[in-house]
Structure formats: structure tokens, C-alpha cells
Design a protein around this motif. Structure first.
Motif, PDB file in Angstrom:
ATOM      1  N   ASN A 188       0.716  -1.231  -0.141  1.00  0.00           N
ATOM      2  CA  ASN A 188      -0.086  -0.134  -0.054  1.00  0.00           C
ATOM      3  C   ASN A 188       0.794   1.268  -0.060  1.00  0.00           C
ATOM      4  O   ASN A 188       0.241   2.355   0.125  1.00  0.00           O
ATOM      5  N   GLY A 189       2.228   1.219   0.069  1.00  0.00           N
ATOM      6  CA  GLY A 189       3.054   2.340   0.030  1.00  0.00           C
ATOM      7  C   GLY A 189       3.315   3.201  -1.115  1.00  0.00           C
ATOM      8  O   GLY A 189       3.038   2.675  -2.195  1.00  0.00           O
ATOM      9  N   THR A 190       3.828   4.193  -0.967  1.00  0.00           N
ATOM     10  CA  THR A 190       4.192   5.280  -1.982  1.00  0.00           C
ATOM     11  C   THR A 190       5.883   5.325  -1.531  1.00  0.00           C
ATOM     12  O   THR A 190       6.280   5.870  -0.861  1.00  0.00           O
ATOM     13  N   PHE A 191       6.477   4.659  -2.694  1.00  0.00           N
ATOM     14  CA  PHE A 191       7.952   4.678  -2.610  1.00  0.00           C
ATOM     15  C   PHE A 191       8.673   5.338  -3.629  1.00  0.00           C
ATOM     16  O   PHE A 191       8.363   5.647  -4.984  1.00  0.00           O
ATOM     17  N   GLY A 192      10.108   5.598  -3.457  1.00  0.00           N
ATOM     18  CA  GLY A 192      10.949   6.408  -4.292  1.00  0.00           C
ATOM     19  C   GLY A 192      12.257   5.657  -3.843  1.00  0.00           C
ATOM     20  O   GLY A 192      12.434   4.767  -2.795  1.00  0.00           O
ATOM     21  N   ILE A 193      13.202   5.922  -4.676  1.00  0.00           N
ATOM     22  CA  ILE A 193      14.593   5.501  -4.497  1.00  0.00           C
ATOM     23  C   ILE A 193      15.639   6.370  -5.013  1.00  0.00           C
ATOM     24  O   ILE A 193      15.193   7.360  -5.932  1.00  0.00           O
ATOM     25  N   PRO A 194      16.876   6.456  -4.174  1.00  0.00           N
ATOM     26  CA  PRO A 194      17.860   7.510  -4.347  1.00  0.00           C
ATOM     27  C   PRO A 194      18.392   7.240  -5.777  1.00  0.00           C
ATOM     28  O   PRO A 194      18.745   6.260  -6.120  1.00  0.00           O
ATOM     29  N   PHE A 195      18.823   8.187  -6.499  1.00  0.00           N
ATOM     30  CA  PHE A 195      19.299   8.243  -7.891  1.00  0.00           C
ATOM     31  C   PHE A 195      20.713   8.125  -7.773  1.00  0.00           C
ATOM     32  O   PHE A 195      21.383   7.566  -8.726  1.00  0.00           O
ATOM     33  N   LYS A 196      21.428   8.544  -6.753  1.00  0.00           N
ATOM     34  CA  LYS A 196      23.011   8.454  -6.410  1.00  0.00           C
ATOM     35  C   LYS A 196      23.508   7.359  -7.095  1.00  0.00           C
ATOM     36  O   LYS A 196      24.572   7.245  -7.744  1.00  0.00           O
ATOM     37  N   PRO A 197      23.162   6.130  -6.407  1.00  0.00           N
ATOM     38  CA  PRO A 197      23.760   4.909  -6.652  1.00  0.00           C
ATOM     39  C   PRO A 197      23.735   4.559  -8.025  1.00  0.00           C
ATOM     40  O   PRO A 197      24.748   3.860  -8.569  1.00  0.00           O
ATOM     41  N   PHE A 198      22.682   5.085  -8.842  1.00  0.00           N
ATOM     42  CA  PHE A 198      22.985   4.634 -10.093  1.00  0.00           C
ATOM     43  C   PHE A 198      23.777   5.711 -11.038  1.00  0.00           C
ATOM     44  O   PHE A 198      24.427   4.994 -12.008  1.00  0.00           O
ATOM     45  N   LEU A 199      23.879   6.669 -10.691  1.00  0.00           N
ATOM     46  CA  LEU A 199      24.870   7.643 -11.430  1.00  0.00           C
ATOM     47  C   LEU A 199      26.396   7.176 -10.958  1.00  0.00           C
ATOM     48  O   LEU A 199      26.988   7.153 -11.957  1.00  0.00           O
ATOM     49  N   GLU A 200      26.331   6.693  -9.740  1.00  0.00           N
ATOM     50  CA  GLU A 200      27.874   6.147  -9.523  1.00  0.00           C
ATOM     51  C   GLU A 200      28.132   4.890 -10.123  1.00  0.00           C
ATOM     52  O   GLU A 200      29.267   4.754 -10.712  1.00  0.00           O
ATOM     53  N   ASN A 201      27.311   4.006 -10.518  1.00  0.00           N
ATOM     54  CA  ASN A 201      27.243   2.714 -11.107  1.00  0.00           C
ATOM     55  C   ASN A 201      27.670   3.184 -12.641  1.00  0.00           C
ATOM     56  O   ASN A 201      28.559   2.266 -13.404  1.00  0.00           O
ATOM     57  N   ALA A 202      27.100   3.943 -13.078  1.00  0.00           N
ATOM     58  CA  ALA A 202      27.296   4.605 -14.427  1.00  0.00           C
ATOM     59  C   ALA A 202      28.690   5.061 -14.729  1.00  0.00           C
ATOM     60  O   ALA A 202      29.091   5.082 -16.075  1.00  0.00           O
ATOM     61  N   GLU A 203      29.265   5.581 -13.722  1.00  0.00           N
ATOM     62  CA  GLU A 203      30.722   6.174 -13.800  1.00  0.00           C
ATOM     63  C   GLU A 203      30.516   7.263 -14.934  1.00  0.00           C
ATOM     64  O   GLU A 203      31.290   7.148 -15.950  1.00  0.00           O
ATOM     65  N   ILE A 204      30.276   8.350 -14.100  1.00  0.00           N
ATOM     66  CA  ILE A 204      30.145   9.606 -15.017  1.00  0.00           C
ATOM     67  C   ILE A 204      31.592  10.013 -15.330  1.00  0.00           C
ATOM     68  O   ILE A 204      32.382  10.203 -14.498  1.00  0.00           O
ATOM     69  N   GLN A 205      31.504  10.402 -16.554  1.00  0.00           N
ATOM     70  CA  GLN A 205      32.874  11.090 -17.089  1.00  0.00           C
ATOM     71  C   GLN A 205      33.065  12.357 -16.616  1.00  0.00           C
ATOM     72  O   GLN A 205      32.217  13.221 -16.205  1.00  0.00           O
ATOM     73  N   GLU A 206      34.585  12.757 -16.353  1.00  0.00           N
ATOM     74  CA  GLU A 206      34.780  13.791 -15.932  1.00  0.00           C
ATOM     75  C   GLU A 206      34.455  15.257 -16.497  1.00  0.00           C
ATOM     76  O   GLU A 206      34.094  16.270 -15.787  1.00  0.00           O
ATOM     77  N   ASP A 207      34.210  15.348 -17.749  1.00  0.00           N
ATOM     78  CA  ASP A 207      33.732  16.309 -18.436  1.00  0.00           C
ATOM     79  C   ASP A 207      32.158  16.607 -18.550  1.00  0.00           C
ATOM     80  O   ASP A 207      31.630  17.530 -18.839  1.00  0.00           O
ATOM     81  N   ALA A 208      31.348  15.772 -17.839  1.00  0.00           N
ATOM     82  CA  ALA A 208      29.929  15.923 -17.526  1.00  0.00           C
ATOM     83  C   ALA A 208      29.899  17.002 -16.440  1.00  0.00           C
ATOM     84  O   ALA A 208      30.378  16.898 -15.515  1.00  0.00           O
ATOM     85  N   THR A 209      28.558  17.807 -16.771  1.00  0.00           N
ATOM     86  CA  THR A 209      28.194  18.674 -15.840  1.00  0.00           C
ATOM     87  C   THR A 209      26.734  18.780 -15.441  1.00  0.00           C
ATOM     88  O   THR A 209      26.584  19.423 -14.365  1.00  0.00           O
ATOM     89  N   MET A 210      25.967  18.255 -16.449  1.00  0.00           N
ATOM     90  CA  MET A 210      24.469  18.297 -16.219  1.00  0.00           C
ATOM     91  C   MET A 210      23.906  16.742 -16.655  1.00  0.00           C
ATOM     92  O   MET A 210      24.359  15.900 -17.076  1.00  0.00           O
ATOM     93  N   VAL A 211      22.629  16.790 -16.205  1.00  0.00           N
ATOM     94  CA  VAL A 211      21.834  15.608 -16.351  1.00  0.00           C
ATOM     95  C   VAL A 211      20.681  16.001 -16.907  1.00  0.00           C
ATOM     96  O   VAL A 211      19.995  16.908 -16.334  1.00  0.00           O
ATOM     97  N   GLN A 212      20.140  15.315 -18.055  1.00  0.00           N
ATOM     98  CA  GLN A 212      19.088  15.815 -18.572  1.00  0.00           C
ATOM     99  C   GLN A 212      17.852  14.602 -18.587  1.00  0.00           C
ATOM    100  O   GLN A 212      18.232  13.466 -18.937  1.00  0.00           O
ATOM    101  N   PHE A 213      16.652  14.926 -18.230  1.00  0.00           N
ATOM    102  CA  PHE A 213      15.766  14.262 -17.838  1.00  0.00           C
ATOM    103  C   PHE A 213      15.003  14.184 -19.160  1.00  0.00           C
ATOM    104  O   PHE A 213      14.109  15.124 -19.180  1.00  0.00           O
ATOM    105  N   ILE A 214      14.673  13.353 -20.134  1.00  0.00           N
ATOM    106  CA  ILE A 214      13.893  13.472 -21.600  1.00  0.00           C
ATOM    107  C   ILE A 214      12.495  12.902 -21.052  1.00  0.00           C
ATOM    108  O   ILE A 214      12.373  11.508 -20.427  1.00  0.00           O
ATOM    109  N   THR A 215      11.446  14.015 -21.118  1.00  0.00           N
ATOM    110  CA  THR A 215      10.154  13.544 -20.604  1.00  0.00           C
ATOM    111  C   THR A 215       9.316  13.490 -21.760  1.00  0.00           C
ATOM    112  O   THR A 215       9.698  13.825 -22.940  1.00  0.00           O
TER     113      THR A 215
END
Length: 165
Positions: free
Chosen positions: A83-110
Motif C-alpha cells: 500500500n506504500g508510496t515509494f522512491g529510490i535515491p538516484f545517486k547509486p545509479f549515477l555512481e554505477n554508470a561512472e560519470i565522465q569527468e567532463d560531464a556537468t548536467m543530467v537531462q531527464f527526457i520527458t
């Protein structure tokens, strides 16, 4: 409706997100209380050690037989998940993707228009995946909540893809 979301762009590893399995993830947070409760830093190893210690103590005192209170606790937790309303932190997914050094933004395409967030702010994002025990079918598969709760009552919806730029 496609419930799979890709994290791509300036990452070393493209990540595929499937919000349908997050209900079983221990990192999930209750969105009904997450933005109103005080945040405290948690040491995951310490939390795990306390949990194991509590279980061990209980087993020594009460024996290996499952006491009636534990059965009630399990039923309560099951009802909360159903019956709950849940979310999950986005940080672990970004860490697993290993963001490149020159990245500065994240774009969410809706489905409407892209939402661009600075990388530092993206690490604090919570991805909503469940509303009252049901997956986000109509305007999902995920909703985006900023870590400060500024859009808690009006999350960004209809996210189809995540691109690190």
C-alpha cells in the motif's frame, strides 16, 4: 507502456533502470514521510551490524522459533509494501554508470520537454516508482523529486530517458 529507462551520454557504462523491481530494494524510501522527516547520515555498515546483532540477540533469548511478534512485524511490513508510496535515491545509479569527468548536467527526457539539472543536484534526486502500492502506469514509469523536496507535491513526470551531458 515501456517501463525501462536508460542512463546514457557521458558515462562509462550505460545503465538500464527497471522500476518494477525496486520494490524489493532495501534502498527504497517512503515518499509520504521522506521530505518531512529530518535527514540523518547513516553508516550502512553500522546499520547492518546493528540489524544482525539484534537478530542474534533475539535468537539467543527466544530461540530459533519465530515468535508471534515477528510474524506480526512481517505482516505489517508486507502491508506497507502493498500500500506504500515509494522512491529510490538516484545517486547509486549515477555512481554505477561512472560519470565522465567532463560531464556537468543530467537531462531527464520527458514526454513533454527535457528537464536539465546540474550534476551536483542530480546526486540528491529521488526517483518515485510507486503510488499507493501501484506502479506509475499513466504518467511514469518514474517521477523525479528534488532532494530538497521543493517539488514534492508536483514531481516531474513521464520520464523516458536520462542523459548525462
Amino acid at each position: 507502456m515501456n517501463s525501462i529507462i536508460m542512463i546514457n551520454g557521458k558515462v562509462n557504462f550505460q545503465i538500464t533502470l527497471d522500476p518494477g523491481v525496486w520494490i524489493f530494494d532495501d534502498r527504497k524510501v517512503d515518499l509520504t514521510t521522506y521530505f518531512t522527516q529530518e535527514k540523518e547520515a547513516k553508516d550502512e555498515l553500522e546499520e547492518y551490524t546493528k540489524s544482525v546483532s539484534k537478530h542474534w540477540d533475539r535468537e539467543i533469548i527466544e530461540g530459533a522459533i519465530v515468535p508471534p511478534t515477528l510474524k506480526t512485524e512481517r505482516t505489517f511490513k508486507k502491508q506497507k509494501v502493498l500500500n506504500g508510496t515509494f522512491g529510490i535515491p538516484f545517486k547509486p545509479f549515477l555512481e554505477n554508470a561512472e560519470i565522465q569527468e567532463d560531464a556537468t548536467m543530467v537531462q531527464f527526457i520527458t514526454a513533454d520537454e527535457p528537464v536539465t539539472v546540474p550534476l551536483e543536484k542530480a546526486y540528491e534526486i529521488i526517483l518515485g516508482f510507486s503510488l499507493k502500492g501501484k506502479p506509475l502506469q499513466e504518467d511514469g514509469p518514474i517521477h523525479l523529486y528534488f532532494g530538497d523536496g521543493s517539488n514534492a507535491s508536483n514531481p516531474i513526470k513521464n520520464i523516458k530517458e536520462i542523459c548525462v551531458i
